[in-house]
Design a protein around this motif. Structure first.
Motif, PDB file in Angstrom:
ATOM      1  N   HIS A 117      23.747  49.134 -52.697  1.00  0.00           N
ATOM      2  CA  HIS A 117      23.656  48.633 -53.813  1.00  0.00           C
ATOM      3  C   HIS A 117      24.707  47.626 -54.273  1.00  0.00           C
ATOM      4  O   HIS A 117      24.954  46.807 -54.723  1.00  0.00           O
ATOM      5  CB  HIS A 117      22.540  48.819 -54.667  1.00  0.00           C
ATOM      6  N   ASP A 155      19.098  53.935 -59.787  1.00  0.00           N
ATOM      7  CA  ASP A 155      20.406  54.851 -59.630  1.00  0.00           C
ATOM      8  C   ASP A 155      21.214  54.952 -60.469  1.00  0.00           C
ATOM      9  O   ASP A 155      20.963  54.020 -61.344  1.00  0.00           O
ATOM     10  CB  ASP A 155      21.721  54.433 -58.204  1.00  0.00           C
ATOM     11  N   ALA A 156      21.812  56.101 -60.213  1.00  0.00           N
ATOM     12  CA  ALA A 156      23.012  56.219 -61.513  1.00  0.00           C
ATOM     13  C   ALA A 156      23.391  55.217 -61.856  1.00  0.00           C
ATOM     14  O   ALA A 156      24.149  54.518 -63.062  1.00  0.00           O
ATOM     15  CB  ALA A 156      23.043  57.806 -61.700  1.00  0.00           C
ATOM     16  N   ASP A 232      21.149  60.445 -57.504  1.00  0.00           N
ATOM     17  CA  ASP A 232      22.431  60.481 -58.060  1.00  0.00           C
ATOM     18  C   ASP A 232      21.981  61.170 -59.913  1.00  0.00           C
ATOM     19  O   ASP A 232      22.756  60.706 -61.085  1.00  0.00           O
ATOM     20  CB  ASP A 232      23.587  60.114 -58.449  1.00  0.00           C
ATOM     21  N   GLY A 273      21.767  56.880 -53.360  1.00  0.00           N
ATOM     22  CA  GLY A 273      23.416  57.578 -53.597  1.00  0.00           C
ATOM     23  C   GLY A 273      22.945  58.794 -54.492  1.00  0.00           C
ATOM     24  O   GLY A 273      21.828  59.285 -54.230  1.00  0.00           O
TER      25      GLY A 273
HETATM   26 ZN   LIG Z   1      25.158  55.697 -57.452  1.00  0.00          ZN
END
Ligand SMILES: [Zn+2]
Length: 297
Positions: A117, A155-156, A232, A273
């Motif tokens: 991403h 995702d983080a 993540d 991730g």
């Molecule tokens: Zn990430």
């Protein structure tokens, strides 16, 4: 449940925090546990140049297809781009295209990889070269298989590349929930950005997701969701910082699949991730996400 994986995904860069072998390790775990059967593992095709051009500039596509990267390209992507690494990123695009097709056929489609991403229209960033999510969505839009898609990016890190590629495109809603203060430093504008504080933890995270995702799904009404399920967000992740437990992540995943199914929205899963201190934790979390997806298949 069918699952997409290519042996080319595994391009090992010794010492790099992004371990591409995590996808293969997650698949092995699922095969061992009988969640996935060998006959249900599908190998994707390499995407065509025309596919890549749907989301990327001719110059960047040329570099990726003909291995013409400069040192600056590698530095921007924070990757040592070997031929194997370039091939892995290319095949991940094919994988997400196939997973999105499977989602339309079966309700759930899984790429045991993907989720690049941070890849932009004309360059790579943050361990990402080609935006598999954007290519897959644009391809299905072009083929008129779908009219509207939502990217649910949990995702983080902000899905900055995806947000930039779809900026101004009314057919695609980009939903990104991420650490407000973590990478990328310069955020792009998604359709909806939810920036979280470091160490948010399960309760506050799930409450924000529970408030925002159903509303966005109801308002936008997508024909397809691409779920970017970064591992993540985990509390022992080296790069994420959001402080979720393994159980909390299971709840996150079940919530996303459940909300999609409740509205009849097919969901394509990409893993993205995951950089836990212990490699086996990342592998376990990715496998859990796929296992949860299988419950909704
Ligand atoms: Zn990430």
């Amino acid at each position: 449940m069918k699952i997409v994986f290519s042996k080319y995904y595994t391009a090992v860069s010794p010492g790099h925090v992004f371990r591409a072998d995590k996808f293969e390790a997650a698949l092995k775990l699922l095969l061992k546990e009988g969640v996935v059967l060998k006959k249900d593992v599908l190998a994707p095709e390499e995407p065509s140049k025309a596919d890549l051009l749907l989301a990327h500039s001719p110059g960047w596509v040329n570099k990726n297809l003909n291995f013409k990267f400069t040192a600056e390209d590698g530095a921007k992507a924070e990757l040592k781009i070997t031929r194997g690494v370039a091939r892995a990123h290319l095949m991940n695009v094919g994988g997400t295209i196939l997973a999105a097709r499977l989602a339309l056929e079966n309700g759930i489609g899984v790429n045991c990889g993907g989720g690049s991403h941070h890849a932009f229209h004309d360059h790579g960033e943050g361990f990402c070269l080609l935006n598999d999510i954007a290519v897959a969505v644009k391809k299905l839009l072009k083929e008129r298989r779908i009219k509207r898609a939502m990217v649910i990016d949990l995702d983080a890190h902000q899905g900055n590349g995806t947000a930039a590629i779809f900026s101004g495109d009314k057919r695609v809603f980009t939903f990104s929930m991420h650490g407000a203060g973590t990478y990328p430093e310069k955020k792009e504008k998604s359709s909806l950005d939810i920036g979280l504080r470091p160490g948010t933890g399960d309760a506050a995270y799930l409450s924000a997701l529970g408030r925002e995702l159903p509303r966005a799904l109801d308002k936008f009404g997508p024909d397809l969701a691409v779920y970017v399920a970064g591992a993540d967000v985990y509390r022992n992740d080296l790069l994420g910082g959001l402080g979720l437990t393994v159980e909390g992540i299971k709840k996150r995943d079940a919530f996303v699949f459940g909300e999609c199914r409740a509205r009849g929205v097919p969901a394509a899963l990409v893993l993205s991730g995951g950089y836990a201190k212990k490699f086996s934790d990342t592998v376990r979390i990715h496998a859990n996400t796929i296992k949860t997806g299988a419950r909704f298949a």
